[in-house]
Design a protein around this motif. Structure first.
Motif, PDB file in Angstrom:
ATOM      1  N   THR A   1      55.968  51.334  16.628  1.00 52.76           N
ATOM      2  CA  THR A   1      54.555  50.965  16.567  1.00 52.76           C
ATOM      3  C   THR A   1      54.206  50.029  17.719  1.00 52.76           C
ATOM      4  N   TRP A   2      55.014  48.993  17.894  1.00 52.58           N
ATOM      5  CA  TRP A   2      54.695  48.001  18.911  1.00 52.58           C
ATOM      6  C   TRP A   2      55.037  48.475  20.313  1.00 52.58           C
ATOM      7  N   LEU A   3      56.022  49.356  20.447  1.00 46.49           N
ATOM      8  CA  LEU A   3      56.267  49.967  21.766  1.00 46.49           C
ATOM      9  C   LEU A   3      55.061  50.810  22.178  1.00 46.49           C
ATOM     10  N   ALA A   4      54.472  51.512  21.209  1.00 52.32           N
ATOM     11  CA  ALA A   4      53.262  52.298  21.492  1.00 52.32           C
ATOM     12  C   ALA A   4      52.127  51.371  21.924  1.00 52.32           C
ATOM     13  N   PHE A   5      51.990  50.240  21.246  1.00 54.73           N
ATOM     14  CA  PHE A   5      50.969  49.271  21.657  1.00 54.73           C
ATOM     15  C   PHE A   5      51.204  48.822  23.096  1.00 54.73           C
ATOM     16  N   LEU A   6      52.440  48.432  23.403  1.00 53.58           N
ATOM     17  CA  LEU A   6      52.744  47.947  24.752  1.00 53.58           C
ATOM     18  C   LEU A   6      52.408  49.004  25.805  1.00 53.58           C
ATOM     19  N   ARG A   7      52.799  50.231  25.544  1.00 52.00           N
ATOM     20  CA  ARG A   7      52.585  51.318  26.508  1.00 52.00           C
ATOM     21  C   ARG A   7      51.098  51.591  26.712  1.00 52.00           C
ATOM     22  N   HIS A   8      50.365  51.748  25.633  1.00 49.00           N
ATOM     23  CA  HIS A   8      48.969  52.174  25.736  1.00 49.00           C
ATOM     24  C   HIS A   8      48.006  51.028  26.066  1.00 49.00           C
ATOM     25  N   SER A   9      48.349  49.814  25.691  1.00 52.08           N
ATOM     26  CA  SER A   9      47.456  48.696  26.014  1.00 52.08           C
ATOM     27  C   SER A   9      47.472  48.382  27.507  1.00 52.08           C
ATOM     28  N   LEU A  10      48.526  48.796  28.205  1.00 50.53           N
ATOM     29  CA  LEU A  10      48.547  48.581  29.658  1.00 50.53           C
ATOM     30  C   LEU A  10      47.409  49.328  30.352  1.00 50.53           C
ATOM     31  N   ASP A  11      47.032  50.486  29.811  1.00 47.31           N
ATOM     32  CA  ASP A  11      45.902  51.230  30.388  1.00 47.31           C
ATOM     33  C   ASP A  11      44.595  50.449  30.234  1.00 47.31           C
ATOM     34  N   VAL A  12      44.432  49.775  29.090  1.00 46.30           N
ATOM     35  CA  VAL A  12      43.237  48.963  28.875  1.00 46.30           C
ATOM     36  C   VAL A  12      43.273  47.749  29.802  1.00 46.30           C
ATOM     37  N   LEU A  13      44.429  47.124  29.866  1.00 46.42           N
ATOM     38  CA  LEU A  13      44.576  45.958  30.739  1.00 46.42           C
ATOM     39  C   LEU A  13      44.289  46.337  32.190  1.00 46.42           C
ATOM     40  N   GLU A  14      44.761  47.496  32.599  1.00 48.02           N
ATOM     41  CA  GLU A  14      44.504  47.959  33.968  1.00 48.02           C
ATOM     42  C   GLU A  14      43.007  48.140  34.210  1.00 48.02           C
ATOM     43  N   ARG A  15      42.289  48.633  33.195  1.00 40.19           N
ATOM     44  CA  ARG A  15      40.847  48.831  33.339  1.00 40.19           C
ATOM     45  C   ARG A  15      40.120  47.516  33.545  1.00 40.19           C
ATOM     46  N   VAL A  16      40.520  46.464  32.833  1.00 42.45           N
ATOM     47  CA  VAL A  16      39.792  45.197  32.925  1.00 42.45           C
ATOM     48  C   VAL A  16      40.416  44.226  33.935  1.00 42.45           C
TER      49      VAL A  16
ATOM     50  N   MET B   1      40.716  40.380  29.161  1.00 43.42           N
ATOM     51  CA  MET B   1      41.927  40.540  29.961  1.00 43.42           C
ATOM     52  C   MET B   1      42.964  39.489  29.562  1.00 43.42           C
ATOM     53  N   GLU B   2      42.529  38.247  29.407  1.00 44.41           N
ATOM     54  CA  GLU B   2      43.451  37.181  29.014  1.00 44.41           C
ATOM     55  C   GLU B   2      44.005  37.409  27.610  1.00 44.41           C
ATOM     56  N   ARG B   3      43.151  37.882  26.703  1.00 46.32           N
ATOM     57  CA  ARG B   3      43.592  38.143  25.322  1.00 46.32           C
ATOM     58  C   ARG B   3      44.607  39.282  25.276  1.00 46.32           C
ATOM     59  N   ILE B   4      44.325  40.361  26.003  1.00 49.57           N
ATOM     60  CA  ILE B   4      45.260  41.486  26.031  1.00 49.57           C
ATOM     61  C   ILE B   4      46.584  41.037  26.634  1.00 49.57           C
ATOM     62  N   ALA B   5      46.523  40.299  27.733  1.00 48.42           N
ATOM     63  CA  ALA B   5      47.754  39.824  28.376  1.00 48.42           C
ATOM     64  C   ALA B   5      48.549  38.926  27.432  1.00 48.42           C
ATOM     65  N   ASP B   6      47.866  38.039  26.728  1.00 53.46           N
ATOM     66  CA  ASP B   6      48.558  37.168  25.767  1.00 53.46           C
ATOM     67  C   ASP B   6      49.206  37.986  24.654  1.00 53.46           C
ATOM     68  N   ASP B   7      48.441  38.929  24.070  1.00 53.47           N
ATOM     69  CA  ASP B   7      48.997  39.786  23.015  1.00 53.47           C
ATOM     70  C   ASP B   7      50.185  40.574  23.549  1.00 53.47           C
ATOM     71  N   TRP B   8      50.023  41.130  24.742  1.00 59.71           N
ATOM     72  CA  TRP B   8      51.052  41.972  25.339  1.00 59.71           C
ATOM     73  C   TRP B   8      52.347  41.179  25.530  1.00 59.71           C
ATOM     74  N   LEU B   9      52.242  40.009  26.120  1.00 57.51           N
ATOM     75  CA  LEU B   9      53.439  39.194  26.374  1.00 57.51           C
ATOM     76  C   LEU B   9      54.094  38.727  25.075  1.00 57.51           C
ATOM     77  N   ARG B  10      53.281  38.368  24.095  1.00 56.30           N
ATOM     78  CA  ARG B  10      53.818  37.936  22.792  1.00 56.30           C
ATOM     79  C   ARG B  10      54.589  39.065  22.125  1.00 56.30           C
ATOM     80  N   ILE B  11      54.000  40.240  22.085  1.00 56.51           N
ATOM     81  CA  ILE B  11      54.641  41.381  21.426  1.00 56.51           C
ATOM     82  C   ILE B  11      55.876  41.820  22.209  1.00 56.51           C
ATOM     83  N   HIS B  12      55.777  41.846  23.522  1.00 60.24           N
ATOM     84  CA  HIS B  12      56.943  42.205  24.344  1.00 60.24           C
ATOM     85  C   HIS B  12      58.091  41.233  24.066  1.00 60.24           C
ATOM     86  N   SER B  13      57.787  39.966  24.013  1.00 56.89           N
ATOM     87  CA  SER B  13      58.804  38.949  23.753  1.00 56.89           C
ATOM     88  C   SER B  13      59.435  39.132  22.370  1.00 56.89           C
ATOM     89  N   GLN B  14      58.604  39.423  21.370  1.00 54.46           N
ATOM     90  CA  GLN B  14      59.118  39.613  20.010  1.00 54.46           C
ATOM     91  C   GLN B  14      60.055  40.813  19.938  1.00 54.46           C
TER      92      GLN B  14
END
Length: 179
Positions: free
Chosen positions: A109-124, A136-149
């Motif tokens: 589930t979270w790998l899918a989030f990491l993969r697909h949220s990068l497209d949104v982050l790239e857009r903004v 952009m800051e919120r997505i980056a924060d969520d992304w880094l937190r989930i990646h770290s977990q």
């Protein structure tokens, strides 16, 4: 599309419907996934993908259907013109959270989030508009937190570690370097 470049995939899925039945959440998930893939190059198809994914969740609300919905909502935020990117991102993260509650041990589930949220982050990315900058800051924060977990899970296999490394490379490339 690569296998059947001139094929009508909607027609193909319509022909499969009697085999699976319109009550099959997995059938609607697969249609959503196909439409999500097509939607990268034909954004108008993403509305169908969203409808199919919502249908799957309405039939069987589980980690699989909710993850599919989350990826479709992220695709819509990333590729659909004139959508409220933040609203779609919020709905997607809620879907991933719900999926995780359904199956807390499913890192897919979270790998899918990491993969697909990068497209949104790239857009903004690189936006200097207030709302998009905050998003952009919120997505980056969520992304880094989930990646770290996920990275901290001791029993993650070689494939998961390789996926995480590749995703971090893509993230860092968007951010302009190593972090």
């Amino acid at each position: 599309r690569r296998i059947f470049p001139s094929g009508n995939l909607d027609s193909w899925y319509d022909q499969l419907l009697p085999t699976f039945g319109d009550w099959s959440a997995r059938y609607w998930e697969q249609r959503a996934i196909m439409a999500r893939h097509v939607g990268r190059s034909e954004p108008s198809v993403l509305s169908k993908a969203e409808s199919y994914a919502l249908r799957a969740v309405s039939i069987v609300r589980d980690a699989y259907s909710l993850t599919t919905l989350g990826t479709v909502l992220l695709a819509k935020a990333a590729f659909s013109p004139q959508v409220d990117i933040g609203s779609y991102y919020d709905r997607a993260i809620d879907s991933f959270d719900d999926s995780s509650r359904e199956d807390p041990n499913n890192i897919i589930t979270w790998l899918a989030f990491l993969r697909h949220s990068l497209d949104v982050l790239e857009r903004v990315c690189g936006s200097d508009v207030g709302d998009e900058l905050q998003l952009m800051e919120r997505i980056a924060d969520d992304w880094l937190r989930i990646h770290s977990q996920i990275s901290s899970i001791a029993n993650s296999g070689d494939r998961t570690r390789a996926d995480l490394t590749a995703l971090m490379r893509r993230y860092n490339a968007m951010q302009g370097g190593e972090q």
